[in-house]
Design a protein around this motif. Structure first.
Motif: not given
Length: 140
Positions: A63-72
């Protein structure tokens, strides 16, 4: 102790990265030297087939704000990300039944290829001879 060692490795990598002199730079119309452009191109959902379940996808959302999120991926939880030159840093924590507590880690990935539809990276941590390139496709 592990976190301190990882921090030292990352600082060493960053210190080793120096800008080449302008007369040695070769321009490729498919790449850019602007780090903000590379960061902007990385933003989005990057997925690959799950081994053994090719109809299902796994990956990461940057994400643009430096957040990373796992997908599945339910045991590997990405939290944040940063890019420096050709290196992608991913902060994550591992949770699961076999582990009594979550462990934190920073993945350091060399970006081998990046364009509007694919991302190929290789891990710079661990036994580099056995690190295979991982290719992700950008999800719309």
């Amino acid at each position: 102790m592990k976190q301190k060692t990882i921090s030292i490795i990352i600082l060493s990598i960053l210190a080793a990265c120096t800008s080449p002199k302008k007369e040695n730079i070769k321009t490729d119309p498919n790449t850019t030297s602007d780090p903000n452009s590379k960061r902007a191109e990385l933003i989005g959902k990057w997925v690959q087939p799950i081994p053994g379940q090719e109809n299902e996808k796994q990956g990461i959302e940057l994400r643009d704000n430096g957040i990373a999120v796992s997908i599945n991926m339910h045991t590997l939880l990405y939290e944040q990300w940063k890019v420096s030159h050709d290196t992608l840093f991913l902060w994550s924590r591992t949770v699961g039944v076999a582990q009594p507590s979550a462990s934190s880690d920073i993945d350091t990935l060399l970006i081998q290829k990046l364009d509007h539809k694919s991302l190929t990276v290789v891990s710079l941590i661990g036994d580099q001879k056995n690190n295979l390139a991982q290719t992700y496709n950008k999800e719309k």
